[in-house]
Write a protein that holds these residues in place. Structure first.
Motif, PDB file in Angstrom:
ATOM      1  N   VAL A 175       0.841  -1.195   0.000  1.00 19.13           N
ATOM      2  CA  VAL A 175       0.000   0.000   0.000  1.00 19.13           C
ATOM      3  C   VAL A 175       0.878   1.247   0.000  1.00 19.13           C
ATOM      4  O   VAL A 175       1.760   1.411   0.855  1.00 19.13           O
ATOM      5  CB  VAL A 175      -0.929   0.014   1.226  1.00 19.13           C
ATOM      6  CG1 VAL A 175      -1.840   1.238   1.189  1.00 19.13           C
ATOM      7  CG2 VAL A 175      -1.756  -1.267   1.282  1.00 19.13           C
ATOM      8  N   ARG A 176       0.629   2.130  -0.945  1.00 15.37           N
ATOM      9  CA  ARG A 176       1.391   3.376  -1.033  1.00 15.37           C
ATOM     10  C   ARG A 176       1.033   4.312   0.122  1.00 15.37           C
ATOM     11  O   ARG A 176      -0.100   4.312   0.622  1.00 15.37           O
ATOM     12  CB  ARG A 176       1.108   4.078  -2.361  1.00 15.37           C
ATOM     13  CG  ARG A 176       1.607   3.329  -3.571  1.00 15.37           C
ATOM     14  CD  ARG A 176       1.187   4.020  -4.854  1.00 15.37           C
ATOM     15  NE  ARG A 176       1.685   3.315  -6.026  1.00 15.37           N
ATOM     16  CZ  ARG A 176       2.876   3.497  -6.568  1.00 15.37           C
ATOM     17  NH1 ARG A 176       3.700   4.399  -6.041  1.00 15.37           N
ATOM     18  NH2 ARG A 176       3.260   2.820  -7.617  1.00 15.37           N
ATOM     19  N   ASP A 177       1.999   5.142   0.504  1.00 15.34           N
ATOM     20  CA  ASP A 177       1.769   6.100   1.584  1.00 15.34           C
ATOM     21  C   ASP A 177       0.580   7.005   1.280  1.00 15.34           C
ATOM     22  O   ASP A 177      -0.201   7.338   2.183  1.00 15.34           O
ATOM     23  CB  ASP A 177       3.023   6.962   1.798  1.00 15.34           C
ATOM     24  CG  ASP A 177       4.176   6.172   2.387  1.00 15.34           C
ATOM     25  OD1 ASP A 177       3.927   5.076   2.929  1.00 15.34           O
ATOM     26  OD2 ASP A 177       5.322   6.647   2.311  1.00 15.34           O
ATOM     27  N   SER A 178       0.432   7.393   0.019  1.00 14.85           N
ATOM     28  CA  SER A 178      -0.647   8.305  -0.357  1.00 14.85           C
ATOM     29  C   SER A 178      -2.030   7.671  -0.234  1.00 14.85           C
ATOM     30  O   SER A 178      -3.040   8.377  -0.176  1.00 14.85           O
ATOM     31  CB  SER A 178      -0.438   8.797  -1.792  1.00 14.85           C
ATOM     32  OG  SER A 178      -0.403   7.696  -2.701  1.00 14.85           O
ATOM     33  N   GLU A 179      -2.091   6.332  -0.206  1.00 12.50           N
ATOM     34  CA  GLU A 179      -3.369   5.628  -0.119  1.00 12.50           C
ATOM     35  C   GLU A 179      -3.625   5.053   1.273  1.00 12.50           C
ATOM     36  O   GLU A 179      -4.734   4.595   1.556  1.00 12.50           O
ATOM     37  CB  GLU A 179      -3.394   4.466  -1.134  1.00 12.50           C
ATOM     38  CG  GLU A 179      -3.020   4.846  -2.551  1.00 12.50           C
ATOM     39  CD  GLU A 179      -4.057   5.741  -3.206  1.00 12.50           C
ATOM     40  OE1 GLU A 179      -5.144   5.913  -2.626  1.00 12.50           O
ATOM     41  OE2 GLU A 179      -3.768   6.278  -4.300  1.00 12.50           O
ATOM     42  N   ALA A 201      -2.434  -3.806   7.021  1.00 15.82           N
ATOM     43  CA  ALA A 201      -1.962  -3.291   5.741  1.00 15.82           C
ATOM     44  C   ALA A 201      -0.448  -3.176   5.764  1.00 15.82           C
ATOM     45  O   ALA A 201       0.119  -2.541   6.658  1.00 15.82           O
ATOM     46  CB  ALA A 201      -2.591  -1.929   5.451  1.00 15.82           C
ATOM     47  N   VAL A 202       0.201  -3.789   4.798  1.00 17.82           N
ATOM     48  CA  VAL A 202       1.655  -3.741   4.664  1.00 17.82           C
ATOM     49  C   VAL A 202       2.015  -2.616   3.709  1.00 17.82           C
ATOM     50  O   VAL A 202       1.524  -2.581   2.578  1.00 17.82           O
ATOM     51  CB  VAL A 202       2.204  -5.078   4.136  1.00 17.82           C
ATOM     52  CG1 VAL A 202       3.722  -5.003   3.953  1.00 17.82           C
ATOM     53  CG2 VAL A 202       1.835  -6.216   5.078  1.00 17.82           C
ATOM     54  N   PRO A 203       2.858  -1.688   4.128  1.00 17.70           N
ATOM     55  CA  PRO A 203       3.196  -0.560   3.247  1.00 17.70           C
ATOM     56  C   PRO A 203       4.065  -0.993   2.074  1.00 17.70           C
ATOM     57  O   PRO A 203       4.774  -1.997   2.135  1.00 17.70           O
ATOM     58  CB  PRO A 203       3.963   0.391   4.170  1.00 17.70           C
ATOM     59  CG  PRO A 203       4.547  -0.510   5.215  1.00 17.70           C
ATOM     60  CD  PRO A 203       3.536  -1.599   5.428  1.00 17.70           C
ATOM     61  N   ARG A 204       3.980  -0.232   1.020  1.00 13.14           N
ATOM     62  CA  ARG A 204       4.835  -0.457  -0.140  1.00 13.14           C
ATOM     63  C   ARG A 204       6.255  -0.019   0.197  1.00 13.14           C
ATOM     64  O   ARG A 204       6.479   1.072   0.713  1.00 13.14           O
ATOM     65  CB  ARG A 204       4.329   0.350  -1.326  1.00 13.14           C
ATOM     66  CG  ARG A 204       5.164   0.231  -2.588  1.00 13.14           C
ATOM     67  CD  ARG A 204       4.636   1.177  -3.647  1.00 13.14           C
ATOM     68  NE  ARG A 204       5.347   1.065  -4.906  1.00 13.14           N
ATOM     69  CZ  ARG A 204       6.471   1.705  -5.195  1.00 13.14           C
ATOM     70  NH1 ARG A 204       7.015   2.511  -4.294  1.00 13.14           N
ATOM     71  NH2 ARG A 204       7.055   1.552  -6.360  1.00 13.14           N
ATOM     72  N   VAL A 205       7.209  -0.889  -0.091  1.00  9.89           N
ATOM     73  CA  VAL A 205       8.617  -0.531   0.052  1.00  9.89           C
ATOM     74  C   VAL A 205       9.290  -0.772  -1.291  1.00  9.89           C
ATOM     75  O   VAL A 205       8.992  -1.743  -1.996  1.00  9.89           O
ATOM     76  CB  VAL A 205       9.319  -1.332   1.167  1.00  9.89           C
ATOM     77  CG1 VAL A 205       8.753  -0.966   2.524  1.00  9.89           C
ATOM     78  CG2 VAL A 205       9.190  -2.827   0.941  1.00  9.89           C
TER      79      VAL A 205
END
Length: 355
Positions: A175-179, A201-205
């Protein structure tokens, strides 16, 4: 003994890395863990020779002794599908094969982790979808989903209804920070209100997102026509330039972190792609070198131009395969996913074991 089946709403969203990371996390907490992928869908040829790297990775990282045919009892090849629709595959025998292999692998374990398919419908022609497998081996189901916008809730709700009471929870990955705020503040509470459990939710890295242009070029066997372009840029998706220049530009501007595929003789499409900030590389097909003006512009923008000899349809399939494989099949990726899962989701609820 607990059993968890990890399935997903789409391909290329981290199911393999998550499956192995979950198993490894439980193993490192002191549990005896087994792994199985009932249906192998990553194939070397239509006649069914498997190239599925997922069970091999799991066997290596979990230090398992099981044989490949035990961990992956069904090779879900195009030939298998053709035989099944002609009535030459027995659903009862296939189900029995899966259950027998599962029971052999599960003996002496505290937890079995099963990796499912990229689509809940896969296996339906032989009554062996992921939901069917979960029922056959009495597994709880972890559903992995990406996140684009609030409309993702439609796909998750439909999948949750299909899975039913066996759903342990939904895990959003990449998941992107913006979302992230929209997901955690609105969509996740909405799903919970609809009776759909959410694990987190796992953030996008960046290091787990897509593949680098350099990796894509090597997998395609492409010639790199630019010298100063950024080959370590990450691409996560592709777009195809098959329309007029103006229409293409409008399409390209709506995408991000993408590679654009088109014929080497389509200068107007190539130029439009170079005007879109979300296009990270061009893949030109048919062995046609682009115009010098296009190469000059690409050099100025730092956008790599890759040339392949194959036709556009074949190239699309190959790019899709590379991007779908992603960066999931090595120890470093699984270890990084373990860290993210530990930080981001309810692991004990996902696995039903003490950690």
């Amino acid at each position: 003994m607990n059993t968890v089946l990890v399935t997903s709403t789409d391909h290329g969203i981290g199911k393999t890395a998550i499956s192995v990371a979950l198993a490894r996390t439980a193993q490192q907490a002191g549990h005896d863990v087994g792994y199985m992928k009932p249906k192998g869908t990553r194939l070397l040829s239509a006649v069914g020779k498997t190239r599925d790297e997922d069970p091999m990775l799991a066997r290596e990282l979990l230090d398992l002794d099981a044989e490949m045919h035990e961990m992956e009892p069904i090779v879900y090849s195009p030939t298998f599908v053709q035989e099944a629709v002609r009535g030459r595959e027995d659903p009862d025998e296939l189900r029995e094969r899966v259950v027998e292999n599962f029971e052999g692998l599960a003996e002496g374990t505290d937890l079995m982790v099963l990796e499912g398919s990229d689509d809940l419908a896969t296996g339906g022609i032989v009554d062996l979808t992921d939901v069917d497998v979960a029922e056959a081996v009495d597994a709880r189901v972890v559903l992995v989903s990406g996140y684009e916008d609030a409309g993702t809730a439609d796909d998750v709700l439909a999948a949750a209804e299909t899975i039913g009471d066996r759903l342990a929870g939904v895990l959003f990955n990449g998941v992107r920070d913006s979302e992230l705020d929209e997901l955690t503040d609105a969509v996740m509470p909405f799903l919970e209100g609809q009776g759909v459990p959410v694990l987190g939710a796992v953030p996008r890295v960046q290091e787990l997102a897509g593949v680098t242009v350099d990796e894509l070029a090597r997998n395609l066997g492409a010639d790199v026509l630019t010298s100063d372009a950024t080959m370590d840029a990450h691409v996560e998706r592709f777009t195809v330039g098959a329309m007029s220049g103006n229409a293409a530009l409008e399409q390209f501007r709506r995408t991000r972190d993408a590679v654009m595929i088109t014929g080497g003789d389509r200068s107007e499409i190539q130029t439009a792609a170079l005007e879109a900030s979300g296009i990270r590389a061009l893949v030109l097909t048919g062995g046609f070198r682009p115009a010098s003006a296009v190469l000059g512009r690409a050099e100025e923008e730092g956008v790599p131009v890759l040339l392949v000899q194959s036709d556009t349809r074949t190239t699309i399939d190959r790019v899709e395969d590379v991007l779908g494989s992603g960066r999931t099949r090595d120890r470093a990726t699984v270890e990084r996913m373990q860290e993210l899962l530990t930080e981001s989701i309810d692991l004990e609820n996902a696995l039903s074991v003490d950690l």
